[in-house]
Scaffold this motif. Structure first.
Motif, PDB file in Angstrom:
ATOM      1  N   ALA A   1       0.847  -1.191   0.000  1.00  0.00           N
ATOM      2  CA  ALA A   1       0.000   0.000   0.000  1.00  0.00           C
ATOM      3  C   ALA A   1       0.880   1.237   0.000  1.00  0.00           C
ATOM      4  CB  ALA A   1      -0.909   0.000   1.228  1.00  0.00           C
ATOM      5  N   GLY A   2       0.651   2.111  -0.956  1.00  0.00           N
ATOM      6  CA  GLY A   2       1.427   3.338  -1.037  1.00  0.00           C
ATOM      7  C   GLY A   2       1.514   3.820  -2.465  1.00  0.00           C
ATOM      8  N   SER A   3       1.394   5.121  -2.677  1.00  0.00           N
ATOM      9  CA  SER A   3       1.473   5.684  -4.017  1.00  0.00           C
ATOM     10  C   SER A   3       1.835   7.154  -3.914  1.00  0.00           C
ATOM     11  CB  SER A   3       0.131   5.534  -4.761  1.00  0.00           C
ATOM     12  OG  SER A   3      -0.895   6.237  -4.091  1.00  0.00           O
ATOM     13  N   VAL A   4       2.338   7.693  -5.012  1.00  0.00           N
ATOM     14  CA  VAL A   4       2.670   9.108  -5.104  1.00  0.00           C
ATOM     15  C   VAL A   4       2.465   9.538  -6.549  1.00  0.00           C
ATOM     16  CG1 VAL A   4       5.124   8.737  -5.593  1.00  0.00           C
ATOM     17  CG2 VAL A   4       4.395  10.871  -4.517  1.00  0.00           C
ATOM     18  N   ALA A   5       2.020  10.778  -6.737  1.00  0.00           N
ATOM     19  CA  ALA A   5       1.770  11.322  -8.069  1.00  0.00           C
ATOM     20  C   ALA A   5       2.548  12.630  -8.209  1.00  0.00           C
ATOM     21  CB  ALA A   5       0.277  11.557  -8.290  1.00  0.00           C
ATOM     22  N   PRO A   6       3.762  12.595  -8.746  1.00  0.00           N
ATOM     23  CA  PRO A   6       4.565  13.821  -8.865  1.00  0.00           C
ATOM     24  C   PRO A   6       3.893  14.898  -9.704  1.00  0.00           C
ATOM     25  CG  PRO A   6       5.897  11.863  -9.270  1.00  0.00           C
ATOM     26  CD  PRO A   6       4.476  11.420  -9.242  1.00  0.00           C
ATOM     27  N   GLY A   7       3.198  14.504 -10.774  1.00  0.00           N
ATOM     28  CA  GLY A   7       2.531  15.500 -11.597  1.00  0.00           C
ATOM     29  C   GLY A   7       1.423  16.226 -10.854  1.00  0.00           C
ATOM     30  N   LEU A   8       0.646  15.481 -10.047  1.00  0.00           N
ATOM     31  CA  LEU A   8      -0.407  16.125  -9.256  1.00  0.00           C
ATOM     32  C   LEU A   8       0.173  17.061  -8.206  1.00  0.00           C
ATOM     33  CD1 LEU A   8      -2.886  13.142  -8.757  1.00  0.00           C
ATOM     34  CD2 LEU A   8      -3.017  15.027 -10.406  1.00  0.00           C
ATOM     35  N   ILE A   9       1.283  16.662  -7.592  1.00  0.00           N
ATOM     36  CA  ILE A   9       1.938  17.536  -6.605  1.00  0.00           C
ATOM     37  C   ILE A   9       2.401  18.826  -7.270  1.00  0.00           C
ATOM     38  CG2 ILE A   9       3.928  17.754  -5.077  1.00  0.00           C
ATOM     39  CD1 ILE A   9       3.742  14.776  -4.553  1.00  0.00           C
ATOM     40  N   ALA A  10       3.005  18.694  -8.460  1.00  0.00           N
ATOM     41  CA  ALA A  10       3.456  19.888  -9.176  1.00  0.00           C
ATOM     42  C   ALA A  10       2.274  20.787  -9.545  1.00  0.00           C
ATOM     43  CB  ALA A  10       4.224  19.473 -10.425  1.00  0.00           C
ATOM     44  N   GLY A  11       1.185  20.176 -10.034  1.00  0.00           N
ATOM     45  CA  GLY A  11       0.014  20.974 -10.370  1.00  0.00           C
ATOM     46  C   GLY A  11      -0.568  21.682  -9.172  1.00  0.00           C
ATOM     47  N   ALA A  12      -0.651  20.998  -8.026  1.00  0.00           N
ATOM     48  CA  ALA A  12      -1.176  21.623  -6.817  1.00  0.00           C
ATOM     49  C   ALA A  12      -0.309  22.797  -6.370  1.00  0.00           C
ATOM     50  CB  ALA A  12      -1.280  20.580  -5.695  1.00  0.00           C
ATOM     51  N   LEU A  13       1.010  22.633  -6.461  1.00  0.00           N
ATOM     52  CA  LEU A  13       1.898  23.727  -6.065  1.00  0.00           C
ATOM     53  C   LEU A  13       1.758  24.923  -7.003  1.00  0.00           C
ATOM     54  CD1 LEU A  13       5.154  21.795  -5.062  1.00  0.00           C
ATOM     55  CD2 LEU A  13       3.539  22.947  -3.548  1.00  0.00           C
ATOM     56  N   VAL A  14       1.617  24.664  -8.291  1.00  0.00           N
ATOM     57  CA  VAL A  14       1.444  25.764  -9.246  1.00  0.00           C
ATOM     58  C   VAL A  14       0.144  26.506  -8.983  1.00  0.00           C
ATOM     59  CG1 VAL A  14       1.087  26.314 -11.685  1.00  0.00           C
ATOM     60  CG2 VAL A  14       2.895  24.730 -11.009  1.00  0.00           C
ATOM     61  N   ILE A  15      -0.931  25.766  -8.722  1.00  0.00           N
ATOM     62  CA  ILE A  15      -2.223  26.405  -8.442  1.00  0.00           C
ATOM     63  C   ILE A  15      -2.141  27.214  -7.150  1.00  0.00           C
ATOM     64  CG2 ILE A  15      -4.627  25.952  -7.838  1.00  0.00           C
ATOM     65  CD1 ILE A  15      -4.515  23.526  -9.709  1.00  0.00           C
ATOM     66  N   ALA A  16      -1.535  26.652  -6.117  1.00  0.00           N
ATOM     67  CA  ALA A  16      -1.406  27.376  -4.852  1.00  0.00           C
ATOM     68  C   ALA A  16      -0.583  28.644  -5.032  1.00  0.00           C
ATOM     69  CB  ALA A  16      -0.760  26.460  -3.806  1.00  0.00           C
ATOM     70  N   LEU A  17       0.481  28.576  -5.819  1.00  0.00           N
ATOM     71  CA  LEU A  17       1.302  29.761  -6.057  1.00  0.00           C
ATOM     72  C   LEU A  17       0.522  30.825  -6.822  1.00  0.00           C
ATOM     73  CD1 LEU A  17       4.099  31.088  -5.873  1.00  0.00           C
ATOM     74  CD2 LEU A  17       4.695  29.951  -8.014  1.00  0.00           C
ATOM     75  N   ALA A  18      -0.246  30.396  -7.821  1.00  0.00           N
ATOM     76  CA  ALA A  18      -1.036  31.359  -8.593  1.00  0.00           C
ATOM     77  C   ALA A  18      -2.096  32.029  -7.715  1.00  0.00           C
ATOM     78  CB  ALA A  18      -1.696  30.656  -9.777  1.00  0.00           C
ATOM     79  N   VAL A  19      -2.740  31.247  -6.842  1.00  0.00           N
ATOM     80  CA  VAL A  19      -3.744  31.819  -5.937  1.00  0.00           C
ATOM     81  C   VAL A  19      -3.110  32.814  -4.990  1.00  0.00           C
ATOM     82  CG1 VAL A  19      -5.351  31.281  -4.065  1.00  0.00           C
ATOM     83  CG2 VAL A  19      -5.308  29.856  -6.132  1.00  0.00           C
ATOM     84  N   ALA A  20      -1.932  32.473  -4.439  1.00  0.00           N
ATOM     85  CA  ALA A  20      -1.255  33.372  -3.508  1.00  0.00           C
ATOM     86  C   ALA A  20      -0.862  34.676  -4.185  1.00  0.00           C
ATOM     87  CB  ALA A  20      -0.025  32.679  -2.924  1.00  0.00           C
ATOM     88  N   VAL A  21      -0.352  34.598  -5.415  1.00  0.00           N
ATOM     89  CA  VAL A  21       0.037  35.805  -6.138  1.00  0.00           C
ATOM     90  C   VAL A  21      -1.190  36.649  -6.465  1.00  0.00           C
ATOM     91  CG1 VAL A  21       1.035  36.666  -8.295  1.00  0.00           C
ATOM     92  CG2 VAL A  21       2.142  34.794  -7.061  1.00  0.00           C
ATOM     93  N   GLY A  22      -2.286  35.980  -6.876  1.00  0.00           N
ATOM     94  CA  GLY A  22      -3.499  36.726  -7.180  1.00  0.00           C
ATOM     95  C   GLY A  22      -4.083  37.433  -5.973  1.00  0.00           C
ATOM     96  N   LEU A  23      -4.122  36.752  -4.839  1.00  0.00           N
ATOM     97  CA  LEU A  23      -4.637  37.387  -3.621  1.00  0.00           C
ATOM     98  C   LEU A  23      -3.764  38.551  -3.184  1.00  0.00           C
ATOM     99  CD1 LEU A  23      -5.740  34.256  -1.533  1.00  0.00           C
ATOM    100  CD2 LEU A  23      -7.208  35.913  -2.703  1.00  0.00           C
TER     101      LEU A  23
END
Length: 656
Positions: A510-532
């Protein structure tokens, strides 16, 4: 007439630089093609009987050898592109430019060898070519010292490997790898153990594992940066190849103590290497110790795979072996980029000392971004090239069920702690290298006057950076090659490593990781922070501009920021018993009063503790023995004939 001669000389140097770079990159591209062909197809063996006396050259490509050939070739491509501009700026001579492609060809030949004779010939050719390249600037005493040390260490490693492989060939009655694999059952257990110890020591010295690592932080900083990239990102991998080929494949599976030895040596190398990297102020020396750290992690993963497979934990064994192979790819990508970036800094500033660098983000923005990609990869953090492989290693250690196996129950938690400590200190080392060297204020005139690297150097670094980004965001591109390679290693062939796509899942666990999803989440969080932030700044009126409070100073200066030495000082205090620093505080008083201090000077020199405690006594002993032997050289021919007769008598007695 003088101007024409200068122009002709410059044109000739430019032509040689371009030719050497093109040939190096061409050999690298051919290596990638040949390696992938060997991984995914069947290649017929090739025997060139006329090339070497008695045995000839025998080449036999399989998926394991093809993997390392492709790895060497992938490093050589960006290094060749980079070396075109580097050689023009540094005015490399004819010999280094001619030997650089030869060095790449020798490294490609090592994994392609199908017999012990061919392997040893290619190994020695690689060692000699690398030594010539290390001595490029041999007029400097530091380079001569590093070259002498490297020559002694590499020849010592070659002798150890030679003895081990000759014992194996004599016991198995074969010279070719296929014959060694078939005659493995004829080798006594004691001989297998002796060969394992000798080959691990010899190949470990080339990989930079403790305690035979001391050449690495000496040779890498003094060699030209393209050579440093090839040695650290390609050549040291061939030390790991030797361990995998001979100890884990041809002689394996071995007993548990084989895996324990690799695990202990790897853990010690990783922690000690990263600890030395955190306190190093020389940028290339820091990267060299980082190589010892990563080779230690790979050795730890190999040992864990061997130990778990012998204990019946086949899924963790497969995951650990996959982590080792994937980390080899990641290390080749981010370490080649790191040394190429350090070379650009050295060309632009003539400096390697982080205490004198700084402010490069404004002068060299492209190099700063590219080196930052290498630093993230070396840190083992998400969005870095080394993240997935280190995550796999941790998962293999965490999921290694003891099943009443005391050895696994004791070693797995300790190994987890070693990997965690290594990762934490690795982040600190790379934050120091990137933050102090590139983002801080310049601390010297040379750093202030830096200029961006030429186009070919940036192009070479960009190719390596693209490899880092692919491994960080889409590691599944390496999955087909990994499956083929793991099938050829006994410790990993029981469980197939198949579910390695956009989401990396552990086989049978049992165990998994998705590097692409992590990268996408970080990009979205950064864009939201810059926009705010922008929305909030627009909705509020701007306050009147006020001067920044700076402790009574008119303006901030370089003296108000951390240096590389001061950044690492807390860690130096914590690990004082291991590092054994030589510190000196000198206080200068005013002439009028001994209570008024004019200046305080702090000096700290951190030498390699293992080198000081292990190598120094050995060197002294060798010198003492050499002095005794020198006394026997009296110049008497009759005495020399007596020595010869005595030697023949001893040989006859031993043979009898």
């Amino acid at each position: 007439m003088g101007d024409r001669q200068v122009t002709a000389t410059k044109c000739a140097n430019n032509f040689r630089s371009a030719a050497a770079g093109i040939v190096t990159s061409g050999l690298g591209a051919a290596g990638v093609w040949a390696g992938l062909l060997a991984i995914f197809a069947t290649v017929r063996p090739l025997h060139l009987g006329w090339l070497l006396p008695l045995s000839g050259v025998y080449l036999d490509l399989d998926p394991l050898g093809g993997f390392f050939i492709a790895l060497v070739g992938a490093v050589a491509v960006p290094v060749g592109v980079y070396s075109v501009g580097y050689a023009r700026r540094e005015q490399l001579g004819r010999v280094p430019l001619a030997v650089l492609p030869l060095f790449v060809a020798a490294m490609l030949l090592v994994p392609a060898a199908g017999s012990l004779t061919t392997f040893l010939f290619a190994w020695e050719l690689m060692a000699v070519a690398s030594l010539v390249l290390v001595l490029t600037e041999h007029r400097r005493p530091e380079v001569r010292s590093a070259g002498l040390f490297y020559a002694a260490m590499t020849q010592l490693g070659f002798v150890i490997i030679l003895v081990g492989l000759m014992v194996l060939a004599a016991s198995a009655g074969a010279d070719r790898f296929a014959g060694l694999s078939e005659g493995r059952s004829q080798v006594p257990e004691s001989v297998r153990g002796a060969v394992f110890v000798l080959t691990v020591a010899g190949f470990g010295s080339k990989a930079g594992l403790l305690p035979l690592h001391a050449w690495l932080p000496r040779a890498h900083p003094e060699a030209p940066s393209p050579v440093s990239a090839l040695m650290s990102a390609a050549m040291v991998n061939l030390g790991i190849y030797g361990i995998v080929r001979f100890d884990l494949q041809l002689l394996g599976p071995g007993p548990r103590w084989w895996g324990l030895v690799l695990l202990v040596v790897g853990g010690a190398s990783a922690t000690y290497g990263v600890l030395q990297a955190t306190v190093a102020s020389d940028l290339k020396r820091l990267l060299a110790y980082s190589t010892t750290e990563n080779m230690g992690l790979i050795s730890l993963a190999l040992g864990a795979a061997s130990l778990f497979a012998d204990s019946g934990a086949h899924s963790p064994a497969t995951i650990a072996m996959a982590a080792a192979m994937l980390h080899l790819i990641a290390h080749a990508a981010f370490k080649s980029l790191g040394f190429l970036g350090a070379g650009s800094v050295l060309v632009a500033t003539e400096l390697r000392d982080l205490d004198r660098l700084g402010g490069l983000v404004r002068k060299m923005p492209a190099t700063t971004v590219l080196f930052g990609i290498a630093a993230i990869g070396a840190s083992g953090l998400p969005l870095g090239a080394g993240f997935v492989s280190e995550w796999l290693l941790i998962q293999s250690l965490v999921h290694a069920a003891s099943d009443h196996n005391t050895l696994v129950a004791l070693t797995a938690p300790l190994a987890v702690g070693a990997v965690a400590l290594t990762t934490g200190l690795g982040v600190a080392a790379m934050v120091k290298a990137f933050g102090i060297g590139f983002l801080a204020r310049p601390r010297s005139v040379l750093a202030e006057d830096a200029q961006e690297a030429p186009g070919s150097m940036l192009a070479g670094m960009t190719i390596a950076a693209a490899g880092c980004l692919v491994l960080a965001l889409a590691p599944m591109v390496a999955a087909p090659a990994l499956r083929r390679v793991l099938d050829g290693v006994p410790a990993a062939r029981r469980v197939e490593f198949t579910d390695f796509g956009a989401v990396v899942r552990l086989p049978g666990l049992a165990g998994s990781v998705a590097p692409g999803l992590i990268a996408g989440a970080l990009v979205i969080a950064l864009a939201v922070a810059v926009g705010l932030t922008r929305w909030r700044s627009r909705s509020r009126p701007r306050p009147a501009a006020l001067p920044l409070w700076a402790c009574g100073s008119d303006d901030l200066s370089a003296r108000m920021q951390y240096t590389a030495t001061s950044f690492a000082e807390p860690l130096q205090r914590v690990f004082d018993d291991v590092l054994r620093p030589d510190t000196d505080v000198e206080v200068t008083h005013h002439g009028e009063s001994r209570y008024m201090i004019e200046a305080v000077t702090y000096r700290a020199r951190i030498a390699d503790a293992i080198e000081a405690r292990l190598y120094t006594p050995v060197i002294r002993a060798v010198g003492a023995v050499a002095g005794l032997v020198r006394r026997a050289h009296t110049g008497s021919v009759h005495l020399y004939l007596g020595y010869g007769a005595l030697g023949v008598l001893v040989v006859l007695v031993v043979a009898r």
